[in-house]
Design a protein around this motif. Sequence first.
Motif, PDB file in Angstrom:
ATOM      1  N   ASN A  12      15.829   0.080   6.531  1.00 55.63           N
ATOM      2  CA  ASN A  12      15.402   1.024   5.501  1.00 55.63           C
ATOM      3  C   ASN A  12      14.324   1.944   6.041  1.00 55.63           C
ATOM      4  O   ASN A  12      13.455   1.534   6.804  1.00 55.63           O
ATOM      5  CB  ASN A  12      14.878   0.290   4.268  1.00 55.63           C
ATOM      6  N   ARG A  13      14.419   3.212   5.614  1.00 58.03           N
ATOM      7  CA  ARG A  13      13.491   4.223   6.089  1.00 58.03           C
ATOM      8  C   ARG A  13      13.117   5.148   4.940  1.00 58.03           C
ATOM      9  O   ARG A  13      13.952   5.467   4.101  1.00 58.03           O
ATOM     10  CB  ARG A  13      14.172   5.010   7.204  1.00 58.03           C
ATOM     11  N   SER A  14      11.877   5.573   4.901  1.00 59.05           N
ATOM     12  CA  SER A  14      11.456   6.492   3.850  1.00 59.05           C
ATOM     13  C   SER A  14      12.146   7.839   4.039  1.00 59.05           C
ATOM     14  O   SER A  14      12.454   8.246   5.156  1.00 59.05           O
ATOM     15  CB  SER A  14       9.941   6.677   3.870  1.00 59.05           C
ATOM     16  N   GLY A  15      12.412   8.510   2.940  1.00 56.24           N
ATOM     17  CA  GLY A  15      13.073   9.803   2.998  1.00 56.24           C
ATOM     18  C   GLY A  15      14.585   9.695   3.010  1.00 56.24           C
ATOM     19  O   GLY A  15      15.284  10.584   2.556  1.00 56.24           O
ATOM     20  N   ARG A  16      15.103   8.603   3.499  1.00 59.22           N
ATOM     21  CA  ARG A  16      16.541   8.410   3.567  1.00 59.22           C
ATOM     22  C   ARG A  16      17.019   7.406   2.527  1.00 59.22           C
ATOM     23  O   ARG A  16      18.061   7.599   1.907  1.00 59.22           O
ATOM     24  CB  ARG A  16      16.910   7.929   4.977  1.00 59.22           C
ATOM     25  N   ASP A  17      16.267   6.332   2.344  1.00 60.30           N
ATOM     26  CA  ASP A  17      16.664   5.259   1.435  1.00 60.30           C
ATOM     27  C   ASP A  17      15.766   5.269   0.197  1.00 60.30           C
ATOM     28  O   ASP A  17      14.595   5.618   0.268  1.00 60.30           O
ATOM     29  CB  ASP A  17      16.556   3.909   2.146  1.00 60.30           C
ATOM     30  N   LYS A  18      16.322   4.870  -0.920  1.00 59.92           N
ATOM     31  CA  LYS A  18      15.579   4.839  -2.188  1.00 59.92           C
ATOM     32  C   LYS A  18      14.878   3.493  -2.346  1.00 59.92           C
ATOM     33  O   LYS A  18      15.258   2.678  -3.168  1.00 59.92           O
ATOM     34  CB  LYS A  18      16.532   5.067  -3.361  1.00 59.92           C
ATOM     35  N   VAL A  19      13.862   3.258  -1.555  1.00 56.62           N
ATOM     36  CA  VAL A  19      13.076   2.026  -1.628  1.00 56.62           C
ATOM     37  C   VAL A  19      11.595   2.384  -1.582  1.00 56.62           C
ATOM     38  O   VAL A  19      11.221   3.457  -1.114  1.00 56.62           O
ATOM     39  CB  VAL A  19      13.404   1.051  -0.474  1.00 56.62           C
ATOM     40  N   SER A  20      10.771   1.479  -2.069  1.00 50.59           N
ATOM     41  CA  SER A  20       9.321   1.632  -1.971  1.00 50.59           C
ATOM     42  C   SER A  20       8.839   0.828  -0.776  1.00 50.59           C
ATOM     43  O   SER A  20       9.466  -0.145  -0.376  1.00 50.59           O
ATOM     44  CB  SER A  20       8.657   1.093  -3.235  1.00 50.59           C
ATOM     45  N   PHE A  21       7.711   1.243  -0.231  1.00 47.42           N
ATOM     46  CA  PHE A  21       7.139   0.535   0.904  1.00 47.42           C
ATOM     47  C   PHE A  21       5.744   0.039   0.556  1.00 47.42           C
ATOM     48  O   PHE A  21       4.989   0.717  -0.136  1.00 47.42           O
ATOM     49  CB  PHE A  21       7.070   1.443   2.139  1.00 47.42           C
ATOM     50  N   TYR A  22       5.414  -1.162   1.043  1.00 44.25           N
ATOM     51  CA  TYR A  22       4.131  -1.785   0.759  1.00 44.25           C
ATOM     52  C   TYR A  22       3.443  -2.163   2.058  1.00 44.25           C
ATOM     53  O   TYR A  22       4.076  -2.709   2.967  1.00 44.25           O
ATOM     54  CB  TYR A  22       4.335  -3.040  -0.107  1.00 44.25           C
ATOM     55  N   ARG A  23       2.152  -1.882   2.123  1.00 44.45           N
ATOM     56  CA  ARG A  23       1.360  -2.246   3.302  1.00 44.45           C
ATOM     57  C   ARG A  23       1.113  -3.748   3.335  1.00 44.45           C
ATOM     58  O   ARG A  23       1.067  -4.389   2.296  1.00 44.45           O
ATOM     59  CB  ARG A  23       0.000  -1.568   3.260  1.00 44.45           C
ATOM     60  N   ILE A  24       0.903  -4.265   4.516  1.00 48.17           N
ATOM     61  CA  ILE A  24       0.496  -5.656   4.656  1.00 48.17           C
ATOM     62  C   ILE A  24      -0.923  -5.757   4.088  1.00 48.17           C
ATOM     63  O   ILE A  24      -1.767  -4.915   4.396  1.00 48.17           O
ATOM     64  CB  ILE A  24       0.537  -6.073   6.133  1.00 48.17           C
ATOM     65  N   PRO A  25      -1.185  -6.739   3.241  1.00 47.37           N
ATOM     66  CA  PRO A  25      -2.519  -6.831   2.619  1.00 47.37           C
ATOM     67  C   PRO A  25      -3.630  -6.972   3.647  1.00 47.37           C
ATOM     68  O   PRO A  25      -3.455  -7.601   4.689  1.00 47.37           O
ATOM     69  CB  PRO A  25      -2.425  -8.094   1.762  1.00 47.37           C
ATOM     70  N   VAL A  26      -4.759  -6.368   3.322  1.00 47.34           N
ATOM     71  CA  VAL A  26      -5.940  -6.490   4.184  1.00 47.34           C
ATOM     72  C   VAL A  26      -6.855  -7.555   3.599  1.00 47.34           C
ATOM     73  O   VAL A  26      -6.789  -7.871   2.418  1.00 47.34           O
ATOM     74  CB  VAL A  26      -6.698  -5.147   4.300  1.00 47.34           C
ATOM     75  N   VAL A  27      -7.721  -8.094   4.443  1.00 49.07           N
ATOM     76  CA  VAL A  27      -8.705  -9.065   3.980  1.00 49.07           C
ATOM     77  C   VAL A  27      -9.853  -8.273   3.355  1.00 49.07           C
ATOM     78  O   VAL A  27     -10.504  -7.478   4.022  1.00 49.07           O
ATOM     79  CB  VAL A  27      -9.215  -9.943   5.147  1.00 49.07           C
TER      80      VAL A  27
END
Length: 127
Positions: A12-27
């Motif tokens: 999956n890639r932004s701009g091409r696929d209809k999905v949301s992306f989430y960052r890895i949580p920070v401490v």
Amino acid sequence: MPTTCAVVKCHNRSGRDKVSFYRIPVVMKGQGEATERKSECCRRLWLAAINRADVDEKTCNQLRVCSDHFISGARNKYDETNPDWVPNKNLGYDAKSPTKSAIRHERLQNRKQTIKMNEAAISVFGF
């Protein structure tokens, strides 16, 4: 530069696929010991779920996980008992069995559905 999913075998890639992306949580530091422990635990679980050998502290901050890897299709930031607190679906490797939290969450959803159906029956039939 387009955002791509960090999970192995996910294309999956932004701009091409209809999905949301989430960052890895920070401490999170400076907000109390409980918050720091919770965010540290969440980050550790995310990294364990992604299960990539090439991830270190520098590259970790640039990784994203797409919504396809969450049961509801979105991340849950606050509820540790919700299975969507950590990515747990289609992780690019064979999962042995559903997690206990996913099973508990499914039971809870079934109970809520049963209660709604009972309330609807009571309002219709007047029991």
